[in-house]
Design a protein around this motif. Structure first.
Motif, short mmCIF file in Angstrom:
data_model
loop_
_atom_site.label_atom_id
_atom_site.label_comp_id
_atom_site.label_asym_id
_atom_site.label_seq_id
_atom_site.Cartn_x
_atom_site.Cartn_y
_atom_site.Cartn_z
N THR A 63 -5.15 1.43 -4.50
CA THR A 63 -5.10 1.78 -3.07
C THR A 63 -4.68 3.23 -2.88
OG1 THR A 63 -2.80 1.04 -2.77
CG2 THR A 63 -4.54 -0.61 -2.45
N LYS A 64 -3.78 3.72 -3.72
CA LYS A 64 -3.36 5.11 -3.63
C LYS A 64 -4.51 6.05 -3.99
CE LYS A 64 1.52 4.24 -4.81
NZ LYS A 64 2.61 4.51 -5.80
N LEU A 65 -5.22 5.74 -5.06
CA LEU A 65 -6.32 6.59 -5.49
C LEU A 65 -7.41 6.68 -4.45
CD1 LEU A 65 -6.60 5.42 -9.22
CD2 LEU A 65 -5.84 7.67 -8.43
N VAL A 66 -7.78 5.52 -3.87
CA VAL A 66 -8.86 5.51 -2.88
C VAL A 66 -8.42 6.17 -1.58
CG1 VAL A 66 -10.36 4.03 -1.47
CG2 VAL A 66 -9.99 3.49 -3.88
N SER A 67 -7.20 5.90 -1.13
CA SER A 67 -6.73 6.50 0.12
C SER A 67 -6.62 8.02 0.00
CB SER A 67 -5.37 5.91 0.52
OG SER A 67 -4.37 6.26 -0.41
N GLN A 68 -6.39 8.51 -1.22
CA GLN A 68 -6.32 9.95 -1.46
C GLN A 68 -7.68 10.54 -1.86
OE1 GLN A 68 -3.30 10.20 -4.50
NE2 GLN A 68 -1.66 9.56 -3.12
N LYS A 69 -8.72 9.71 -1.82
CA LYS A 69 -10.10 10.10 -2.14
C LYS A 69 -10.23 10.60 -3.58
CE LYS A 69 -11.37 11.17 2.62
NZ LYS A 69 -11.94 12.18 3.54
N LYS A 70 -9.40 10.04 -4.45
CA LYS A 70 -9.54 10.33 -5.88
C LYS A 70 -10.45 9.30 -6.54
CE LYS A 70 -5.03 12.60 -6.21
NZ LYS A 70 -3.68 12.58 -6.81
N GLY A 84 -12.30 0.67 -4.95
CA GLY A 84 -11.20 0.12 -5.73
C GLY A 84 -11.10 -1.37 -5.57
N PHE A 85 -10.46 -2.02 -6.53
CA PHE A 85 -10.19 -3.45 -6.47
C PHE A 85 -8.71 -3.67 -6.17
CE2 PHE A 85 -13.66 -3.30 -9.71
CZ PHE A 85 -14.61 -4.03 -9.01
N SER A 86 -8.41 -4.72 -5.41
CA SER A 86 -7.03 -5.10 -5.16
C SER A 86 -6.96 -6.57 -4.79
CB SER A 86 -6.44 -4.26 -4.02
OG SER A 86 -5.11 -4.67 -3.72
N THR A 87 -5.80 -7.17 -5.06
CA THR A 87 -5.54 -8.50 -4.55
C THR A 87 -5.07 -8.38 -3.10
OG1 THR A 87 -3.33 -8.30 -5.53
CG2 THR A 87 -4.97 -9.58 -6.75
N VAL A 88 -5.28 -9.43 -2.31
CA VAL A 88 -4.96 -9.34 -0.88
C VAL A 88 -3.46 -9.24 -0.63
CG1 VAL A 88 -7.05 -10.51 -0.10
CG2 VAL A 88 -5.01 -11.86 -0.61
N ASP A 89 -2.63 -9.76 -1.54
CA ASP A 89 -1.19 -9.64 -1.33
C ASP A 89 -0.73 -8.19 -1.41
OD1 ASP A 89 -1.76 -9.59 -4.05
OD2 ASP A 89 0.04 -10.65 -4.64
N ALA A 90 -1.35 -7.41 -2.27
CA ALA A 90 -1.03 -5.99 -2.36
C ALA A 90 -1.51 -5.25 -1.11
CB ALA A 90 -1.65 -5.38 -3.60
N LEU A 91 -2.67 -5.63 -0.59
CA LEU A 91 -3.19 -4.99 0.61
C LEU A 91 -2.36 -5.31 1.84
CD1 LEU A 91 -7.05 -5.53 0.19
CD2 LEU A 91 -5.73 -3.46 -0.30
N ALA A 92 -1.63 -6.42 1.80
CA ALA A 92 -0.82 -6.84 2.94
C ALA A 92 0.58 -6.22 2.94
CB ALA A 92 -0.70 -8.36 2.97
N LEU A 93 0.92 -5.46 1.91
CA LEU A 93 2.23 -4.81 1.88
C LEU A 93 2.39 -3.86 3.06
CD1 LEU A 93 2.45 -3.97 -1.95
CD2 LEU A 93 3.89 -5.62 -0.71
N PRO A 94 3.58 -3.76 3.63
CA PRO A 94 3.80 -2.90 4.81
C PRO A 94 3.34 -1.46 4.61
CG PRO A 94 5.72 -4.28 4.42
CD PRO A 94 4.81 -4.48 3.25
N GLU A 95 3.57 -0.91 3.41
CA GLU A 95 3.21 0.49 3.19
C GLU A 95 1.70 0.74 3.20
OE1 GLU A 95 4.56 -1.06 -0.98
OE2 GLU A 95 5.04 -1.41 1.14
N MET A 96 0.91 -0.35 3.05
CA MET A 96 -0.54 -0.19 3.05
C MET A 96 -1.06 0.25 4.42
SD MET A 96 -1.41 -0.56 0.04
CE MET A 96 -0.71 -1.22 -1.47
N LYS A 97 -0.30 -0.01 5.49
CA LYS A 97 -0.71 0.40 6.82
C LYS A 97 -0.78 1.91 6.95
CE LYS A 97 1.25 -3.74 9.00
NZ LYS A 97 2.25 -4.26 9.96
N LYS A 98 -0.04 2.60 6.07
CA LYS A 98 -0.02 4.05 6.10
C LYS A 98 -1.19 4.65 5.31
CE LYS A 98 5.05 3.97 6.20
NZ LYS A 98 6.30 4.37 5.49
N ARG A 99 -1.87 3.82 4.53
CA ARG A 99 -2.96 4.31 3.70
C ARG A 99 -4.30 4.04 4.37
NH1 ARG A 99 -0.28 1.92 -1.77
NH2 ARG A 99 1.51 3.30 -1.76
N LYS A 100 -5.21 4.94 4.21
CA LYS A 100 -6.50 4.83 4.89
C LYS A 100 -7.51 4.16 3.97
CE LYS A 100 -5.57 8.91 7.72
NZ LYS A 100 -6.01 10.28 8.08
#
Length: 325
Positions: free
Chosen positions: A91-98, A102-118
């Protein structure tokens, strides 16, 4: 040929070689598997597409390779896969356009800090299953992990996130164990040489490194009790009680465990038509991936949009709207 002339030629060749290496590294940074460009008859964009995956011994990596093959073959897309620590790092790599995907599990995508990532979803995929692998005959339950050497997965991985939540739900504190944060490959090697007793893996079925380990030595899977699974489902609705069947790995019995859905995602600036084509290509040619990787058999269009905690990309929305109507 004079010695001086020969030396000049050798120096020139050395500079040319260094230049080629430098260009290669700039186009495909460390960890990215370069993919040959598509044939000239394909008319798609030649901008490289990088897919952030996971450990090479997990399922994300071969799944990413399969998708890269599809996008290169049918979209004319120069595509590569990048080895990572999986979900959270992706999620960090994709949000930073690096990386573009990307692949992720939904529990990781639901973390509060994910709201700050695009990041935006393209489609739901297959499910990951928690494997708690041990080589010790006296480890049969979560309670038996006390005082043991336990790998909970790498920092930035969905494995570590789930492992920590499972241990907390089972009332096991980290200071009651000798905890390490190893990758899938490192965990398998540590189990082989006896430097750890237990390792957590969050993976699709079957996980290649566990299959290899089961064929080499006696291992077993620690079950997740129903009450622990229900507790986690109540707190995080995307965890479901499931099982790893006895046919999945050599010599292993059916084991109750937790499952969590995987998602393919991108960043908002990916052009709408390109996102549309990527999702369309994935589903139109899904049988090719299913023939190559058994995990792809669990990707179903019917539940592709269910249970995803982030918004969908407009291109993906367009595709699913067309399919529904």
């Amino acid at each position: 040929m004079k010695t001086g002339t020969l030396i000049k030629i050798l120096v020139l060749l050395l500079f040319l070689l260094i230049g080629c290496i430098t260009v290669s590294r700039e186009l495909f940074p460390s960890g990215v598997q370069a993919v040959p460009p598509p044939s000239e008859e394909l008319t798609g964009s030649q901008t490289p597409l990088v897919i952030a995956t996971g450990d090479m011994s997990g399922v994300y990596f071969p799944m990413g390779e399969a998708m890269a093959d599809l996008f290169r073959k049918y979209n004319g897309k120069a595509t590569g896969t990048q080895v990572t620590n999986a979900s959270i790092q992706n999620t960090k790599l994709v949000s930073q356009k690096k990386a573009e995907l990307g692949f992720s599990t939904v529990d990781a995508l639901a973390l509060p800090e994910m709201k700050k990532r695009k990041i935006l979803a393209l489609t739901g995929l297959y499910s990951n299953f928690i494997h708690i692998v041990t080589t010790k005959s006296n480890i049969r339950s979560l309670e038996d992990l006390r005082g043991k050497r336990v790998s909970i997965g790498t920092v930035g991985s969905g494995t570590k996130l789930m492992a920590e939540r499972i241990l907390k739900a089972a009332n096991l504190a980290s200071n009651e164990m000798d905890v390490s944060t190893l990758s899938f490959t490192q965990s398998a090697d540590a189990l082989r040489n006896g430097t750890i007793d237990v390792a957590f893996f969050s993976s699709g079925l079957p996980n290649p490194v566990i299959s290899e380990l089961a064929s080499e030595m006696k291992i077993s899977l620690v079950p997740i009790p129903k009450q622990v699974a229900e507790s986690l489902h109540e707190e995080y609705e995307f965890y479901t009680l499931d099982e790893i069947s006895g046919q999945t790995y050599t010599g292993l019995e059916r084991t109750p465990t937790l499952a969590v859905k995987n998602v393919l995602f991108t960043y908002p600036d990916l052009p709408k038509q390109e996102a549309y084509k990527l999702v369309k290509t994935l589903y139109e040619h899904l049988p090719e991936s299913q023939n190559a990787y058994p995990e792809a058999m669990e990707i179903h269009l019917s539940d592709a949009t269910a249970g995803i905690p982030i918004d969908f990309h407009p291109g993906a929305k367009q595709f699913f709207k067309e399919i529904i109507h």
